[in-house]
Scaffold this motif. Structure first.
Motif, PDB file in Angstrom:
ATOM      1  N   GLN A 503       0.828  -1.217   0.000  1.00 19.37           N
ATOM      2  CA  GLN A 503       0.000   0.000   0.000  1.00 19.37           C
ATOM      3  C   GLN A 503       0.861   1.266   0.000  1.00 19.37           C
ATOM      4  O   GLN A 503       0.465   2.297  -0.547  1.00 19.37           O
ATOM      5  CB  GLN A 503      -0.914   0.032   1.230  1.00 19.37           C
ATOM      6  CG  GLN A 503      -2.120  -0.860   1.092  1.00 19.37           C
ATOM      7  CD  GLN A 503      -2.680  -1.255   2.439  1.00 19.37           C
ATOM      8  OE1 GLN A 503      -2.426  -0.559   3.429  1.00 19.37           O
ATOM      9  NE2 GLN A 503      -3.402  -2.358   2.474  1.00 19.37           N
ATOM     10  N   GLY A 504       2.029   1.216   0.613  1.00 21.57           N
ATOM     11  CA  GLY A 504       2.817   2.466   0.691  1.00 21.57           C
ATOM     12  C   GLY A 504       4.205   2.228   1.209  1.00 21.57           C
ATOM     13  O   GLY A 504       4.773   3.089   1.892  1.00 21.57           O
ATOM     14  N   SER A 508       3.765   2.857   5.247  1.00 15.30           N
ATOM     15  CA  SER A 508       2.487   2.297   5.728  1.00 15.30           C
ATOM     16  C   SER A 508       2.749   1.185   6.741  1.00 15.30           C
ATOM     17  O   SER A 508       1.987   1.011   7.700  1.00 15.30           O
ATOM     18  CB  SER A 508       1.657   1.774   4.551  1.00 15.30           C
ATOM     19  OG  SER A 508       2.487   1.125   3.626  1.00 15.30           O
ATOM     20  N   SER A 571       9.559   1.395  -1.773  1.00 10.27           N
ATOM     21  CA  SER A 571       8.997   2.400  -0.852  1.00 10.27           C
ATOM     22  C   SER A 571       9.100   3.789  -1.473  1.00 10.27           C
ATOM     23  O   SER A 571       8.186   4.600  -1.361  1.00 10.27           O
ATOM     24  CB  SER A 571       9.770   2.398   0.469  1.00 10.27           C
ATOM     25  OG  SER A 571       9.779   1.118   1.010  1.00 10.27           O
ATOM     26  N   PHE A 574       6.538   5.501  -4.101  1.00  7.54           N
ATOM     27  CA  PHE A 574       5.330   6.202  -3.656  1.00  7.54           C
ATOM     28  C   PHE A 574       5.573   7.697  -3.506  1.00  7.54           C
ATOM     29  O   PHE A 574       4.651   8.491  -3.419  1.00  7.54           O
ATOM     30  CB  PHE A 574       4.808   5.596  -2.354  1.00  7.54           C
ATOM     31  CG  PHE A 574       4.393   4.157  -2.505  1.00  7.54           C
ATOM     32  CD1 PHE A 574       3.141   3.833  -3.021  1.00  7.54           C
ATOM     33  CD2 PHE A 574       5.266   3.131  -2.174  1.00  7.54           C
ATOM     34  CE1 PHE A 574       2.769   2.510  -3.176  1.00  7.54           C
ATOM     35  CE2 PHE A 574       4.892   1.814  -2.327  1.00  7.54           C
ATOM     36  CZ  PHE A 574       3.642   1.487  -2.831  1.00  7.54           C
TER      37      PHE A 574
END
Ligand code: HEM
Lengths: 668, 380
Positions: A503-504, A508, A571, A574
């Motif tokens: 997700q991130g 995240s 990472s 993003f």
């Protein structure tokens, strides 16, 4: 009334030709000249507004401070100086010519006795010849005048000093006139009468209206033009105030090739443009020539100078990597510098604005280890700061990626992989504002030195549907012979970790930990999650390599680092701000040269004046004008001297002659 | 005795001694030899410079005898230095003579030390009214001058050892012209010292040279400016070879005039008056120096315009350096006129000359330090 005006013009004349006025003029001119050196001239007006704010900007604009040396008031000062010098010459010329001619043989005994430098020797009947031979030997010219029983010998030397005055001061006038001819004052006049108008819009040259174009037979101009290799230009652009004008040329210039030579030490040695002069009508090439700095070409009264260079629209072939898709195959993108390309991703339309290309970059990688450890770290632009461990890191190109809503981020990508911390990466710099430094993301390369390994792994890591499989393989390899329920539990949590990471990235994951886990156990949790993530990612890598029919990765440090770097890069994706990474596959370089073209008919007048100036100044300094009188009476000789410059040398010379003449008179 | 005075003053050529002829013969043979060695690598200007130099230095040596000795010593030292290199730059810090005396770095260090010593010596002589000490000061100044010129000449050769295409005359950057400045100012001073037979002025002129030396040392040790850099394309022009020296004759004489101005102001207030030359003399030196300076600065500015017309596409572009040259020039034009106005002479002129130094220094340094960013010299 009439009388009044006469006295008035008289006093104006007195003022203009007065020395004190000249002195104040010279001083005022000097002080006024300072302005333009402290305030950068002829910048785009936007820069001034940023620098001073609207209020002062308008104030300074009103004073013309952005182009001081062409403002009415500055030119007026110059004009007054010329006027003053001229009147000064006009006033002194007759006197000076008289002075050069005359011997002042009519000087009366009275006036001679009132001189500063005068001496009298008692004597009776001396032969004038003795004195005249002395004057001859001393290089004096003289005239004799018999007046009753008095004989006056009037002598002089160095009258050319007066010529010096005339030369020097007429030279000033000449130089200023020459400068005026080459100045843009005629153009200024045309503007004030509205015959010509500067263009402020950013138009294609052909679109510029006639009112902003100057014909090829314009007396004098100084403009610039940029010509890409293989194309040609028949106009130059004159930057004026916040706009420009188009100056037509009597011929066409084509650029065949621009080249740079370097010293063995790396600094630039020569900038050269191979140009062709082309006839406008027949389009036939007239001559080809290589223009270099300090070696302009003069053709048809126009001088062509090497002024600058840049990219002329290099063609780029790129591999576009979609950073968020799941398969990890590149798609082709093409474009050229100063040009735009469209880029369609699933959600939005992007425009790529290619801005610059550099065939090589001299980067200072000396301390790069330190700065490069963090992938968000800044690696300054071209740090040629100290000449040590400089190193060419190959081509790079810059572009802006503009999304449909007009937002744009700027990118700078290197073509060749760079070796950092003993591992190979591809670097891509990103920034939001032009004045920021680029922040670099680094993509790890697989053992084949390609991006594919990482891109496939990234695809799998972002693809939720594959996480269970990856998790199972991880568990199978981590705890082969644990009971099933333990395995399932670990599989679930591994899948969860992978989902969260997808997700991130790390961000995240850490948010999840902060949200869900009590402070006390956070560190251990973080530890275990990272362990799980890395081992699972290793499994994902094995999987993707196998599917791509690549050799299975070895269980070694190199692979370990590759996994960690991949996780970092994923990472960072993003924060990269763009859905694609553009990798430069190959390019076809096109350079452009910046030429300056000038026509300055006043030049020869100015240089002629300059020669006159030097001649004049030196003769004024080193030819001393001296006058000498010997009034021979029957019982005495009166000796007097004068000069237009009261200097020590003159006093010494007087003393010397006094001594000599005394001796002669005494008959020694 | 008197007879000789009343005889025609013989022309320069008639006054020359055999040594004078020997001297210029040596110069011309030297030039000829250099030509036979390197003639086919020279363009027409360089040939002109070679023999022009022989002519100029002959006449200089005839007019001012010490020049002859100076040139002979400089030739001997720098030729030995060049020979001692055996075409290997590494020997700069291996061979004894190079390492400690003749390599450009060492020679320039010697120059710096000697100039500072000369300054102190002149002040001691001023304080002690000792003529002998003053003579020592003169000797020190001459030797500093010698080392400076040797340093420049050897540096010239070193630049070719780096690489033939890097080689160039050492007047191309701030470091090199500071040496040039010190040397020229010293030479001008020694000329006036000899012409007026007066050594006290040294106490005022040498400090300005020491200041330049101070900058030079800071520039060397703090900025490593001593490294020889190749010429950027814009500087690859024969104009540089004459434009820069002309400029520095100007700067040198203006600084000299300013320091004499300081002496004048002190003396006119009765300070050191008894030890310094008479005011008329100081005024005369000041005028002569500014005349020389103005003349050469005029030439330099014109040469600059000629060069700009060739390199930048216009003889005048109001670029900061140009403009400040104009400001300096106007300032001294004003000075010269003030001197011609009755009643404005005296302290007022001296003050103006002193202020002139600040204007000059700004044109010389300030522009490079504060303003050059506005217009990159050499465009490319
Ligand atoms: C840029 C402008 C000027 C320059 C460069 C210039 C230069 C000179 C120079 C070098 C001298 C010789 C000084 C000396 O021998 O000590 C001189 C003298 C003189 N200048 Fe100018 N001058 C300029 C403008 C003017 C003006 C505007 C006037 C008019 C008032 C003027 C009037 C004179 C006069 C009367 C002399 C003395 C001539 C003599 O007595 O032989 N000058 N000038």
């Amino acid at each position: 009334m009439n009388k009044q005006s006469a006295t008035f013009s008289r006093s104006v004349y007195e003022l203009l030709s007065s020395m004190r006025f000249a002195i104040s003029l010279l001083t005022i001119l000097a002080i006024a000249s300072i302005i333009g050196t402290v305030l950068k001239q002829n910048e785009p007006y936007a820069n001034y507004i940023i620098e001073f704010g609207q209020y002062w900007f308008t104030a300074f604009q009103w004073l013309g401070l952005y182009d001081v040396y062409r403002t009415h008031w500055f030119v007026t000062i110059l004009a007054v100086l010329v006027l003053s010098t001229s009147t000064c010459i006009y006033r002194n010329l007759p006197m000076m010519i008289r002075e050069m001619r005359s011997y002042r043989e009519n000087a009366t005994e009275q006036s001679l006795r009132h001189f500063q430098h005068v001496a009298e020797f008692p004597v009776n009947n001396i032969a004038p010849e003795q004195l005249t031979t002395y004057l001859d030997n001393q290089g004096y010219h003289y005239k004799q005048k018999q007046d009753g029983d008095h004989l006056l010998i009037a002598a002089k030397r160095g009258s050319a000093n007066r010529l010096g005055y005339i030369f020097t001061h007429s030279a000033i006038v000449l130089i200023c006139i020459g400068g005026l001819i080459d100045s843009n004052i005629p153009l200024k006049i045309e503007q004030t009468f509205g015959w010509k108008k500067i263009e402020t819009r950013d138009l294609a040259e052909s679109q510029v209206p006639a009112i902003s174009r100057l014909s090829a037979n314009n007396l004098s101009f100084r403009g610039n033009v940029t010509i890409p290799e293989g194309s040609s230009a028949d106009v130059v652009f004159l930057n004026i105030a916040d706009g420009y004008m188009v100056q037509e040329l009597p011929f066409k210039i084509g650029l065949n090739k621009f080249h740079i030579e370097h010293y063995t030490t790396g600094q630039p040695k020569m900038f050269a443009s191979d140009i062709t002069i082309i006839d406008k009508k027949t389009n036939r090439s007239i001559l080809t020539h290589t223009v270099t700095v300090n070696h302009p070409l003069i053709y048809d009264g126009v001088a062509i100078f090497q002024a600058s260079f840049g990219d002329g629209g290099t063609h780029l072939n790129l591999d576009g990597w979609n950073l968020f898709d799941h398969n990890g195959e590149p798609f082709p993108v093409t474009g050229s510098i100063h040009d735009n390309s469209k880029l369609a991703t699933d959600d939005t339309q992007y425009t790529i604005e290619f801005s610059d290309f550099r065939p090589f970059n001299i980067e200072n990688l000396g301390d790069s280890k330190k700065t490069m450890h963090d992938t968000r770290a800044v690696m300054g632009g071209n740090a040629v700061a100290d000449k040590k461990d400089l190193h060419n890191v190959g081509p790079s190109f810059q572009y802006k990626l503009r999304s449909a809503d007009g937002q744009a981020k700027e990118y700078s990508n290197y073509m060749l992989p760079m070796l950092l911390d003993k591992r190979w990466y591809l670097l891509s710099g990103m920034r939001d504002e032009p004045n920021q430094a680029f922040q670099y993301i680094r993509f790890p390369l697989d053992p084949e030195r390609t991006l594919s390994g990482f891109m496939r792994l990234r695809g799998a890591m972002l693809d939720k549907t594959r996480h269970p499989e990856i998790a199972q393989r991880f568990v199978a390899s981590a705890i082969p012979d644990a009971p099933a329920d333990v395995k399932n539990k670990l599989t679930d949590s591994a899948t969860k970790v992978l989902d969260i990471f997808a997700q991130g990235g790390y961000k995240s994951l850490s948010e999840f930990i902060e949200a869900k886990i009590p402070l006390a156990d956070r560190d251990n949790a973080a530890q275990t999650y990272l362990k799980i993530l890395e081992l699972a990612t290793y499994q994902a890598y094995v999987l993707t390599q196998a599917q791509a029919h690549q050799p299975a990765p070895k269980m070694d440090d190199e692979t370990g680092w590759f996994i960690r770097d991949s996780l970092n890069s994923i990472s960072d994706i993003f924060f990269y701000g763009a859905p694609v990474y553009l990798q430069l596959a190959n390019y076809d370089e096109v350079q452009a040269t910046g030429l300056q073209l000038t026509r300055s008919p006043g030049k020869n007048i100015v240089f002629g004046g300059s020669a006159l100036l030097v001649l004049g100044v030196f003769s004024m300094f080193y030819i001393r004008e001296r006058r000498l009188w010997l009034l021979i009476k029957q019982n005495s000789v009166l000796f007097a001297m004068s000069s237009n410059r009261k200097t020590l040398d003159f006093n010494n010379e007087f003393a010397r002659h006094e001594q000599d003449i005394a001796d002669i008179v005494k008959g020694k | 005795m008197q007879l000789t005075q009343t005889m025609p003053r013989p022309s320069l050529l008639k006054q020359l001694s055999p040594i004078d002829w020997l001297f210029s013969l040596a110069l011309w043979t030297g030039a000829a030899y250099a030509f036979s060695l390197y003639g086919n690598n020279m363009d027409v200007y360089e040939k002109g410079f070679l023999f022009g130099a022989a002519a100029v230095f002959s006449v200089l040596g005839w007019l001012w005898k010490p020049i002859r000795t100076l040139l002979v010593i400089i030739a001997a030292l720098s030729l030995f230095g060049i020979y001692d290199y055996h075409a290997d730059l590494a020997r700069a810090n291996q061979a004894f003579f190079l390492k400690y005396i003749l390599a450009s770095q060492s020679a320039i260090m010697w120059m710096s030390v000697l100039f500072v010593l000369a300054t102190l010596t002149y002040w001691i002589s001023l304080a002690s009214r000792s003529d002998f000490v003053a003579k020592v000061g003169t000797a020190l100044t001459w030797s500093a001058l010698t080392m400076g010129l040797v340093g420049l000449l050897v540096r010239w050769y070193e630049s070719y050892l780096i690489s033939p295409d890097v080689g160039h005359i050492p007047i191309s950057n701030l470091y090199e012209v500071f040496i040039l400045f010190s040397v020229i100012t010293a030479l001008l001073y020694l000329h006036y010292e000899n012409r007026y037979q007066n050594r006290q002025m040294g106490a005022f002129v040498l400090p300005v040279i020491s200041a330049a030396v101070g900058f030079l040392l800071w520039y060397t040790f703090d900025r490593q400016a001593q490294n020889i850099q190749p010429l950027v394309p814009a500087l690859q022009s024969y104009w540089m070879k004459i434009h820069v020296p002309a400029n520095f004759i100007g700067y040198g004489s203006f600084s000299l005039a300013a320091m004499i101005g300081v002496a004048y102001l002190l003396a006119s207030k009765g300070i050191l008056a008894s030890r310094l030359p008479k005011l008329e003399i100081l005024d005369d030196v000041m005028y002569k120096a500014i005349a020389v300076g103005f003349g050469f600065f005029t030439i330099a500015t014109i040469l600059g315009a000629l060069w700009a017309a060739e390199a930048w596409g216009g003889y005048w572009s109001w670029d900061p350096k140009e403009t400040w040259a104009l400001i300096v020039w106007l300032n001294y034009a004003a000075w010269l006129h003030i001197r011609l106005v009755k009643g404005l002479r005296g302290p007022m002129l001296a003050w103006w000359a002193v202020i002139g130094l600040f204007v000059t220094v700004f044109a010389f340094l300030g522009v490079n330090m504060f303003l050059s960013g506005l217009h990159s010299y050499g465009t490319l």
